[in-house]
Design an enzyme around this catalytic site. Structure first.
Site, PDB file in Angstrom:
ATOM      1  CB  THR A   1      -0.782  11.819  -3.017  1.00  0.00           C
ATOM      2  OG1 THR A   1      -1.512  10.649  -2.656  1.00  0.00           O
ATOM      3  CG2 THR A   1      -1.153  12.205  -4.428  1.00  0.00           C
TER       4      THR A   1
ATOM      5  CG  HIS B   1      -1.979   0.963   1.244  1.00  0.00           C
ATOM      6  ND1 HIS B   1      -2.392   1.630   2.369  1.00  0.00           N
ATOM      7  CD2 HIS B   1      -2.750   1.431   0.240  1.00  0.00           C
ATOM      8  CE1 HIS B   1      -3.383   2.453   2.056  1.00  0.00           C
ATOM      9  NE2 HIS B   1      -3.604   2.355   0.764  1.00  0.00           N
TER      10      HIS B   1
END
Length: 542
Positions: free
Chosen positions: A244, A221
């Site tokens: 991100t 992840h």
């Protein structure tokens, strides 16, 4: 993109137990958007982006996630995260859902996950709503005309938000909504929730069992990018830690922002063909890539906008979890085939609101496994009642809700791969310095970017390090672009004694959290934790 008329071979859904349907196959994004608006299920923002409301559920419902318990799932770590359901109850629920769908208009999308050809897995998704289909079109990898014509699925996703089970306890579930994985029948069955993330994370959870168990691939992840020298960097981190933001680097090509696999021959590949980003508080200045990706072809969820269709990204009146999904091609600087080789650096991102952890530290293999299993960040508590004390938050492997196996399985795979590939692992604190939340200040993004750039350029290989007295972490004494006094966090606190106290307090939280994993952890992993024992004694070798 072709519509239903081209594929008579797959016109009916009888093999799935769904009868008498109008079936719309592999519609284009434009067609799905048009249908969503026509049916009153969504509207377009001022720039033509489709926006929908997911209804009662604006996030996943982890307590309503089940795995069918059978021979395939015998190694699953059953408990709070992974709840069992019998094959018989699954079969009965599946029949009830398909019976409900019979006679209705349904939407079918054929795509695949896993960008590296050797591990590609075809997924057929049947949805009750057109916009659920739009979501998987964005998020799964897309096929060309020829591939669509000869498509055979390996997994089926059935997403039926309108079906709410009225008698849940008779079928071994908790309430009317459910998300169930059946590994033997290869079906992800979702009912009663329109939150699209259930489909994405359902398939991710499936891969998190299939890959370690059958393929010796480590599922992660994380986000990942590739540099000019074709070196790959991997970023792990929970929500709000900067995963991100920091993987979007103008000097590097993005492989993907959320789910990846690490193969036995050291290829890092994206599972997906799109991004699913939070948009609460979004600005072009803070997140230019995400902001510019919101255009026709993207799908917004649970955002609020005015009569002119202008979105208010600050408005959280529906949910804090406002989101957008878009094809990865909406980002300019991407790795063309969505995989990279030569993993060289791994970053564990944490937002430590206690202000205790160093802004950057280099981890030993044991520490890397320990911090990976811990998956630490700290959440800032609400301040309305004057509560400003941060709350530690741990999510094993930085993705515990999606991990069917015991976290030590993933940690040991990571340790082995790190050592084989000679990867450096770094802990990056994107949280507070100079004191906890409310006293100190958040570490500037430009400093964090400098640390990561210096690491990626190899410049922290040759500097001197010192050891953190409580956590045993190796902290560089110098990093270009970062004030040197920041690198050892004790220097930034006015009261050094309070800093030591807070460090011991946080170390104790780590120990308490790790107790549930300790039995299955190796000695090397156990020694990777803080250098104090659970009674707050600093270990004798300090």
């Amino acid at each position: 993109m072709s519509t239903s008329l081209d594929y008579p071979r797959t016109q009916d859904l009888l093999k799935y137990g769904i009868k008498d349907n109008k079936v719309l196959w592999n519609l284009s994004g434009e067609e799905l958007q048009k249908l969503t608006v026509e049916k009153g299920m969504g509207r377009e923002s001022s720039n033509g982006t489709l926006a929908v409301n997911t209804g009662k559920f604006t996030g996943r419902s982890p307590q309503d996630r089940f795995l069918v318990q059978d021979d395939y799932t015998k190694n699953v770590w059953w408990g709070k995260i992974n709840k069992p359901i019998s094959p018989e109850n699954f079969d009965k629920l599946y029949d009830r859902v398909t019976n409900y769908l019979s006679g209705k208009e349904v939407y079918v999308h054929d795509g695949y996950v896993c960008a590296y050809p050797e591990y590609r897995m075809n997924v057929r998704t049947i949805t009750e709503y057109p916009w659920s289909n739009f979501f998987v079109k964005n998020m799964f990898l897309r096929l060309n005309e020829e591939e669509l014509e000869n498509f055979e699925e390996e997994w089926l996703v059935l997403c039926v938000p309108g079906y709410v089970e009225e008698d849940p306890t008779s079928y071994g579930i908790r309430q009317g909504n459910f998300s169930i994985l059946n590994f033997t029948r290869k079906i992800a069955l979702i009912g009663g929730s329109a939150y699209t993330g259930e489909m994405k994370k359902g398939i991710f959870s499936a891969l998190n069992l299939i890959f370690p168990q059958d393929k010796n691939v480590l599922p992660m992840h994380c986000s990942a990018n590739v540099g000019k020298e074709d070196d790959t960097a991997i970023f792990f981190g929970l929500s709000g830690t900067g995963k991100t933001t920091l993987s979007a680097d103008p000097e590097r090509r993005l492989i993907g922002d959320d789910e990846h696999g690490w193969t036995p021959d050291n290829v890092i590949f994206n599972f997906e063909g799109g991004c699913y980003a939070k948009v609460i508080g979004l600005t072009e200045e803070k997140e230019p890539d995400i902001f510019r990706a919101i255009k026709p072809g993207a799908l917004l969820e649970n955002v609020v906008f005015d009569k002119d269709g202008e979105i208010d990204f600050l408005d959280s009146s529906i949910t804090q979890n406002t989101r957008v999904s878009y094809p990865i091609e909406h980002i300019e600087n991407i790795q063309e085939n969505s995989y990279g080789e030569n993993p060289s650096n791994i970053f564990f991102l944490t937002c430590d609101a206690f202000g205790v952890l160093p802004p950057v530290s280099k981890l030993t293999p044991g520490q890397a496994a320990y911090h990976f299993i811990s998956g630490y960040t700290a959440k800032v508590a609400g301040t309305e009642a004057g509560i400003t004390e941060p709350v530690p938050s741990f999510s094993a492997c930085f993705g515990e809700p999606f991990m069917p196996l015991h976290p030590t399985v993933y940690a040991e795979m990571l340790s082995k791969k790190m050592q084989e590939a000679n990867v450096n692992v770094w802990l990056i604190n994107t949280g507070w310095s100079g004191g906890p939340y409310g006293v100190g200040s958040r570490i500037k993004l430009k400093y964090t970017r400098s640390m990561i750039t210096e690491i990626l350029n190899g410049n922290l290989e040759s500097v001197d390090y010192e050891m953190h007295p409580i956590f045993g972490l190796n902290m560089p004494k110098y990093c270009a672009g970062v004030p040197s006094e920041m690198l050892n966090p004790i220097n930034t606190w006015l009261q050094k004694g309070v800093y030591i106290q807070k460090s011991i307090q946080l170390a104790h939280s780590f120990h308490l959290n790790f107790e549930k994993f300790a039995q299955k952890a190796s000695q090397e992993i156990l020694e990777g934790g803080p250098l104090i024992d659970e009674h707050h004694h600093i270990s004798s070798d300090l």
